[in-house]
Design a protein around this motif. Structure first.
Motif, short mmCIF file in Angstrom:
data_model
loop_
_atom_site.label_atom_id
_atom_site.label_comp_id
_atom_site.label_asym_id
_atom_site.label_seq_id
_atom_site.Cartn_x
_atom_site.Cartn_y
_atom_site.Cartn_z
N PHE A 31 0.82 -1.21 0.00
CA PHE A 31 0.00 0.00 0.00
C PHE A 31 0.85 1.26 0.00
O PHE A 31 0.37 2.34 -0.28
CB PHE A 31 -0.96 0.01 1.20
N ASP A 32 2.15 1.10 0.32
CA ASP A 32 3.07 2.23 0.29
C ASP A 32 3.69 2.28 -1.11
O ASP A 32 4.59 1.50 -1.43
CB ASP A 32 4.15 2.01 1.36
N PRO A 89 -7.29 -5.30 -3.98
CA PRO A 89 -8.44 -4.44 -3.64
C PRO A 89 -9.03 -4.92 -2.31
O PRO A 89 -9.40 -6.08 -2.18
CB PRO A 89 -9.42 -4.68 -4.81
N VAL A 90 -9.09 -4.03 -1.35
CA VAL A 90 -9.49 -4.44 0.01
C VAL A 90 -11.00 -4.28 0.19
O VAL A 90 -11.55 -3.20 0.02
CB VAL A 90 -8.77 -3.58 1.07
N LEU A 111 -16.36 0.52 -1.63
CA LEU A 111 -16.09 1.81 -2.28
C LEU A 111 -14.73 2.36 -1.85
O LEU A 111 -13.96 2.86 -2.68
CB LEU A 111 -17.20 2.82 -1.95
N VAL A 112 -14.43 2.25 -0.55
CA VAL A 112 -13.14 2.73 -0.04
C VAL A 112 -12.00 1.91 -0.65
O VAL A 112 -11.00 2.45 -1.13
CB VAL A 112 -13.10 2.66 1.50
N ALA A 143 -7.29 1.55 -4.40
CA ALA A 143 -6.59 0.86 -5.49
C ALA A 143 -6.50 1.73 -6.73
O ALA A 143 -5.46 1.77 -7.41
CB ALA A 143 -7.29 -0.46 -5.81
N ILE A 144 -7.57 2.47 -7.05
CA ILE A 144 -7.56 3.34 -8.23
C ILE A 144 -6.48 4.41 -8.08
O ILE A 144 -5.72 4.68 -9.01
CB ILE A 144 -8.95 4.00 -8.43
#
Length: 300
Positions: free
Chosen positions: A186-187, A213-214, A251-252, A257-258
């Motif tokens: 994620f970094d 994607p979480v 959605l989050v 990811a986007i």
């Protein structure tokens, strides 16, 4: 203020238009263990195949029962969709002769892309006889497979050091691997620093970022603890208070990811590998937003 706002909007529009199908995607699935999971898997594959991924991969546990399931799913994907299907193959639980036999069987079945891994060591196991670079070399001796290997921007949990881990990746690439796919992260900075370090020691193959994607933060924390992946505080705060709100979590997760893909794309990354967990919704939505769409749906 109005001028700055207009500039910001223009920059945003430009960054989205730049991405319009300028990226390639691949997807990872795992073998289902129940009939319901099998139905979910095939619904996901059928939806995501419309995005024309470069390939799809299927994971594999370190025992022959799981391997047989992987083998079955891979062959079914190829037959039913025509997609390039890449089985994961580990070497710690097989002899070189067994691996050669598996490789020949895959090649004869038209399966020409393999994700070559050492595999997880059983608890208390001695040093393995083979490593992933040995498996890559063995596969290349058998046939000209297209080989992906694993890479770890935040260092493999068992590595003695970051440098030792980097040298292990170089051995895999030098043995004939075509690309490395990273562990999820994620970094974004950690990936970019890692890519620079790969280039600095002469790794020329592509370092494809693995994107997770979480949709369930607790599951993510569990995965991250196994894989030595840092979960940033900002991600923790994004999911705070959403324990009973799956829709907002999705959605989050898609939004995070986007943003990651947009930043990485601007840094010259063109290929992305999505860990789907056998669900299509988030990966499909992310790809759609980034301009990866079924041909009929691509705007002129």
């Amino acid at each position: 203020m109005g001028f700055q706002h207009a500039q910001h909007i223009e920059t945003l529009n430009q960054s989205l238009s730049e991405l319009n199908r300028a990226i390639n995607v691949s997807f990872e699935f795992f073998p289902p263990t129940t009939e319901t999971m099998e139905q979910t898997l095939w619904a996901s594959i059928e939806r995501l195949q419309t995005l024309k991924p470069k390939f799809v991969s299927v994971t594999y546990g370190a025992n022959s029962g799981t391997r047989d399931r992987t083998h079955k799913v891979i062959k079914a994907i190829k037959e039913r969709t025509g997609l390039a299907a890449a089985p994961h193959l580990t070497c710690i639980d097989s002899t070189p002769d067994e691996l050669r036999q598996i490789a020949r069987d895959y090649w004869q079945s038209g399966i020409k892309h393999i994700v070559a891994l050492r595999g997880d060591l059983p608890q208390g196991a001695a040093k393995p006889q083979m490593y992933a670079n040995d498996l890559v070399a063995l596969l290349k001796e058998e046939a000209d497979f297209d080989i992906s290997v694993a890479a770890y921007p935040e260092v493999h949990p068992e590595a003695k050091s970051a440098q030792a881990d980097l040298l292990a990746l170089k051995r895999k690439m030098d043995a004939g691997a075509n690309r490395a796919i990273t562990q999820f992260f994620f970094d974004v900075e950690s990936y970019l620093r890692f890519r620079d370090r790969c280039a600095a020691i002469g790794i020329e193959g592509e370092i494809v970022p693995g994107i997770l994607p979480v949709s369930n933060y607790n599951t993510l924390k569990k995965f991250a603890s196994f894989a030595n992946v840092k979960v940033p505080k900002w991600l923790h705060s994004q999911f705070a208070g959403l324990e009973n709100d799956q829709t907002t979590r999705n959605l989050v997760g898609a939004s995070v990811a986007i943003e990651m893909v947009k930043v990485l794309s601007r840094e010259g990354v063109q290929d992305f590998h999505f860990y789907t967990l056998n669900r299509s919704e988030l990966s499909y939505a992310i790809c759609h937003t980034l301009g990866v769409r079924p041909e009929a749906a691509v705007p002129a």
